[in-house]
Design a protein around this motif. Structure first.
Motif, PDB file in Angstrom:
ATOM      1  N   ASP A   1       0.858  -1.193   0.000  1.00  0.00           N
ATOM      2  CA  ASP A   1       0.000   0.000   0.000  1.00  0.00           C
ATOM      3  C   ASP A   1       0.884   1.229   0.000  1.00  0.00           C
ATOM      4  O   ASP A   1       1.687   1.440   0.903  1.00  0.00           O
ATOM      5  CB  ASP A   1      -0.901  -0.037   1.243  1.00  0.00           C
ATOM      6  CG  ASP A   1      -1.725   1.230   1.386  1.00  0.00           C
ATOM      7  OD1 ASP A   1      -1.784   2.033   0.423  1.00  0.00           O
ATOM      8  OD2 ASP A   1      -2.314   1.415   2.468  1.00  0.00           O
TER       9      ASP A   1
ATOM     10  N   ARG B   1      -0.133   4.393   0.026  1.00  0.00           N
ATOM     11  CA  ARG B   1      -0.747   5.605   0.591  1.00  0.00           C
ATOM     12  C   ARG B   1      -0.687   5.523   2.113  1.00  0.00           C
ATOM     13  O   ARG B   1      -1.291   4.620   2.709  1.00  0.00           O
ATOM     14  CB  ARG B   1      -2.195   5.747   0.121  1.00  0.00           C
ATOM     15  CG  ARG B   1      -2.916   6.967   0.719  1.00  0.00           C
ATOM     16  CD  ARG B   1      -4.268   7.177   0.070  1.00  0.00           C
ATOM     17  NE  ARG B   1      -4.103   7.685  -1.295  1.00  0.00           N
ATOM     18  CZ  ARG B   1      -4.948   7.453  -2.296  1.00  0.00           C
ATOM     19  NH1 ARG B   1      -6.018   6.699  -2.088  1.00  0.00           N
ATOM     20  NH2 ARG B   1      -4.720   7.943  -3.498  1.00  0.00           N
ATOM     21  N   ALA B   2      -0.012   6.446   2.750  1.00  0.00           N
ATOM     22  CA  ALA B   2       0.067   6.458   4.212  1.00  0.00           C
ATOM     23  C   ALA B   2      -1.313   6.734   4.801  1.00  0.00           C
ATOM     24  O   ALA B   2      -2.061   7.561   4.265  1.00  0.00           O
ATOM     25  CB  ALA B   2       1.062   7.522   4.673  1.00  0.00           C
ATOM     26  N   GLY B   3      -1.656   6.014   5.878  1.00  0.00           N
ATOM     27  CA  GLY B   3      -2.922   6.255   6.564  1.00  0.00           C
ATOM     28  C   GLY B   3      -4.092   5.656   5.803  1.00  0.00           C
ATOM     29  O   GLY B   3      -3.927   4.740   4.990  1.00  0.00           O
ATOM     30  N   PRO B   4      -5.295   6.188   6.049  1.00  0.00           N
ATOM     31  CA  PRO B   4      -6.505   5.612   5.441  1.00  0.00           C
ATOM     32  C   PRO B   4      -6.435   5.637   3.913  1.00  0.00           C
ATOM     33  O   PRO B   4      -5.823   6.525   3.326  1.00  0.00           O
ATOM     34  CB  PRO B   4      -7.630   6.529   5.934  1.00  0.00           C
ATOM     35  CG  PRO B   4      -7.073   7.245   7.125  1.00  0.00           C
ATOM     36  CD  PRO B   4      -5.593   7.339   6.911  1.00  0.00           C
ATOM     37  N   GLY B   5      -7.098   4.669   3.321  1.00  0.00           N
ATOM     38  CA  GLY B   5      -7.103   4.584   1.867  1.00  0.00           C
ATOM     39  C   GLY B   5      -5.878   3.843   1.362  1.00  0.00           C
ATOM     40  O   GLY B   5      -4.887   3.681   2.079  1.00  0.00           O
ATOM     41  N   GLU B   6      -5.981   3.363   0.132  1.00  0.00           N
ATOM     42  CA  GLU B   6      -4.910   2.544  -0.424  1.00  0.00           C
ATOM     43  C   GLU B   6      -4.570   2.964  -1.843  1.00  0.00           C
ATOM     44  O   GLU B   6      -5.421   3.431  -2.601  1.00  0.00           O
ATOM     45  CB  GLU B   6      -5.345   1.069  -0.450  1.00  0.00           C
ATOM     46  CG  GLU B   6      -5.475   0.460   0.925  1.00  0.00           C
ATOM     47  CD  GLU B   6      -6.417  -0.723   0.900  1.00  0.00           C
ATOM     48  OE1 GLU B   6      -6.282  -1.576   1.779  1.00  0.00           O
ATOM     49  OE2 GLU B   6      -7.273  -0.800   0.001  1.00  0.00           O
TER      50      GLU B   6
ATOM     51  N   GLU C   1       3.698   1.475   6.576  1.00  0.00           N
ATOM     52  CA  GLU C   1       2.297   1.269   6.200  1.00  0.00           C
ATOM     53  C   GLU C   1       1.983  -0.216   5.943  1.00  0.00           C
ATOM     54  O   GLU C   1       0.824  -0.615   5.886  1.00  0.00           O
ATOM     55  CB  GLU C   1       2.012   2.091   4.922  1.00  0.00           C
ATOM     56  CG  GLU C   1       0.577   2.111   4.439  1.00  0.00           C
ATOM     57  CD  GLU C   1      -0.343   2.922   5.353  1.00  0.00           C
ATOM     58  OE1 GLU C   1       0.165   3.628   6.233  1.00  0.00           O
ATOM     59  OE2 GLU C   1      -1.581   2.822   5.186  1.00  0.00           O
TER      60      GLU C   1
END
Ligand code: FE
Ligand code: CA
Length: 530
Positions: A383, A385-390, A471
């Motif tokens: 993944d 993207r750091a944090g929520p979402g991908e 992540e």
């Protein structure tokens, strides 16, 4: 009269088969030109060993600047000995180098003893090739105390020197796993480290010249002469981001017939690597013209006694097109899986139906020791993207998650012991656990993964990699700032892996050091950092 493409193809296959078998050519029929130059300028190589045979390779070069410098057919001698002085010769014979296959030869020497080193060389009149060293694999069922392999990928000529191979040659490895991007088809790069190649590779002749450029490197030649290699390819042996029969987006301006381009690239690959002629003949079923006739079956299995089995995969030639690329788009993208409904389509395949079925059959009879999967790219989910979402890269296994789950399901269903996935492509070292379900953080590990950095191709930005490691906790280590290779030592009890990295791949005299090392014990699919 012009022959049909398939008739040409049949003729090539016949020549390749004849060249692989041990010929006895009566002396009166030898074609031995008097040459005023050294025709062995690309060195020698060996590969695809099993317990009693190995492929010996070389390609003869004409004198630089002399067109039609070599006769159509040249008779070469070859010798295999137990000692470097060639005082105990165990096999010798002749073979023919033919213009149709770029004067390459692929001698399949049989009748050798298992699990031992040999020395080999070619002769042409008074000219003698460099000496190569090769070895056979342990006998089926044999107890094996240790095996050392090096894994490497991504060697862009104009982005660095191949100093990695000079150091690898001192590591006393038994075999090399080469995992793709042996050449790059590009015309050049910004701020090149060394000159060339200068034009896109498109035609058969272009790809031949590209291999000749790369194989002129003395460190690469020396490593080929040091031990047998197992090889697979990735995209750049043909074109960036191609998928099966579908071209990628990059290339020279103007129309290019991709089927013809791929067929030429594949032929040049065969001509320049120590592959068995069977990789061509197994494509016979596909004869009939077009890209299917150019199939090369390079995936295969090798067994190292009871210690390990290796399954070399081809995840480029048969894959489905990239997913969620937009209208008319082709090639790789970063995609949001939440906005890509087709991502999990079970019909999408990375290996193609026939290779998947072959792998399923192979893994139903796995090694009781280690089971090594050699393939070209990052296997685990990454993944971006750091944090929520991908955000996922659709060119690797993240673009084919249903196919990846089928592979891990096959490992579990067959209780495959100690799976180890080796990969390349991303120009970064990634080390971690292979998960049964990457969407579930609690999913238990089913194996381990070592995805290697590039030999010389440039890598990503350093900060990016640290953020992505945090992540994706199924990985235990990542580094994008070094070029190099990995060395893996297998024993019945454990696997030890050292990530060997260069201080500066843009220097011919680069030094090497160990960036990190890891241990995996049999029966526990966990990577432990030493
Ligand atoms: Fe690459
Ligand atoms: Ca995220």
């Amino acid at each position: 009269m012009a022959r049909s493409p398939s008739a040409d193809r049949r003729r090539l296959l016949g020549l390749a088969l004849a060249g692989a078998s041990t010929l006895w050519i009566p002396r009166a029929a030898w074609s031995v030109p008097r040459l005023s130059h050294d025709p062995f300028g690309l060195g020698v190589a060996s590969g695809s060993p099993d317990a009693d045979s190995v492929v010996l390779w070389t390609r003869l070069l004409a004198e630089p600047g002399v067109s039609d410098g070599l006769p159509l057919v040249i008779t070469l001698g070859w010798e295999v000995a137990e000692d470097e002085a060639f005082s105990r010769i165990v096999r010798r014979g002749q073979t023919e180098a033919r213009a149709e296959l770029a004067h390459s030869v692929h001698v399949e020497v049989g009748g050798l003893r298992p699990d031992r080193w040999y020395f080999y060389r070619f002769t042409l009149g008074q000219a003698v090739s460099p000496m190569g060293r090769t070895r056979t694999l342990p006998a089926p069922g044999a107890a094996v105390a240790r095996w050392r392999l090096a894994y490497a990928s991504c060697q862009r000529w104009d982005q660095g020197y191949f100093a990695a191979y000079r150091h690898m040659a001192e590591e006393d490895v038994d075999t090399v796993l080469f995992l793709g991007d042996y050449i790059y088809e590009y015309p050049g790069t910004s701020n090149p480290v060394r000159p060339g190649p200068g034009a896109w590779a498109v035609s058969l002749e272009d790809y031949r010249a590209r291999y000749a450029l790369y194989k002129s490197d003395p460190d690469l030649q020396a490593m080929h002469a040091r031990c047998p290699w197992f090889l697979t390819w990735d995209d750049h042996e043909v074109q960036n981001d191609y998928a099966g029969a579908l071209a990628g987006e990059s290339g020279p301006p103007g129309m290019v017939d991709f089927a013809a381009r791929r067929a030429g690239a594949y032929q040049a690959y065969y001509e320049h690597q120590p592959l068995r002629a069977a990789v061509l003949t197994r494509g016979l079923a596909g004869l009939g013209g077009g890209s299917s006739a150019a199939e090369m079956r390079i995936h295969g299995r090798a067994d190292f006694g009871r210690l390990a089995s290796l399954y070399m995969l081809d995840d480029r030639q048969y894959r489905d097109p990239h997913v969620c690329v937009g209208d008319g788009g082709r090639g790789s993208r970063s995609i949001d899986p939440a906005a890509c409904a087709a991502l999990w389509d079970p019909a999408r395949s990375m290996l193609g139906a026939s290779q998947e079925a072959w792998l399923g059959r192979a893994l139903s009879q796995p090694s009781p020791g280690w089971n090594l999967i050699g393939q070209q790219t990052l296997f685990g989910r990454l993944d971006r993207r750091a944090g929520p979402g991908e955000l996922l890269w659709n060119d690797g296994w993240d673009g084919y998650p249903a196919a990846r789950a089928r592979l891990t399901d096959t490992l579990r269903a067959n209780r495959v012991a100690n799976p180890v996935v080796f990969g390349g492509d991303v120009h970064q070292n990634w080390v971690g656990q292979v998960k049964a379900d990457y969407r579930d953080p609690a999913s238990r590990p089913v194996g381990v993964e070592f995805c290697g950095t590039s030999v010389s191709s440039r890598g990503p930005s350093v900060s990016q990699v640290a953020e992505r490691l945090a992540e994706n906790p199924h990985f235990v280590f990542a580094d994008g700032s070094h070029r190099g290779y990995g060395v893996a030592d297998f024993s019945p009890a454990r696997l030890s892996v050292r990530l060997r990295v260069l201080d500066d791949a843009t220097r011919k005299d680069a030094a090497v050091q160990t960036l990190a090392s890891f241990t995996v014990e049999t029966g526990r699919p966990l990577v432990l950092r030493d």
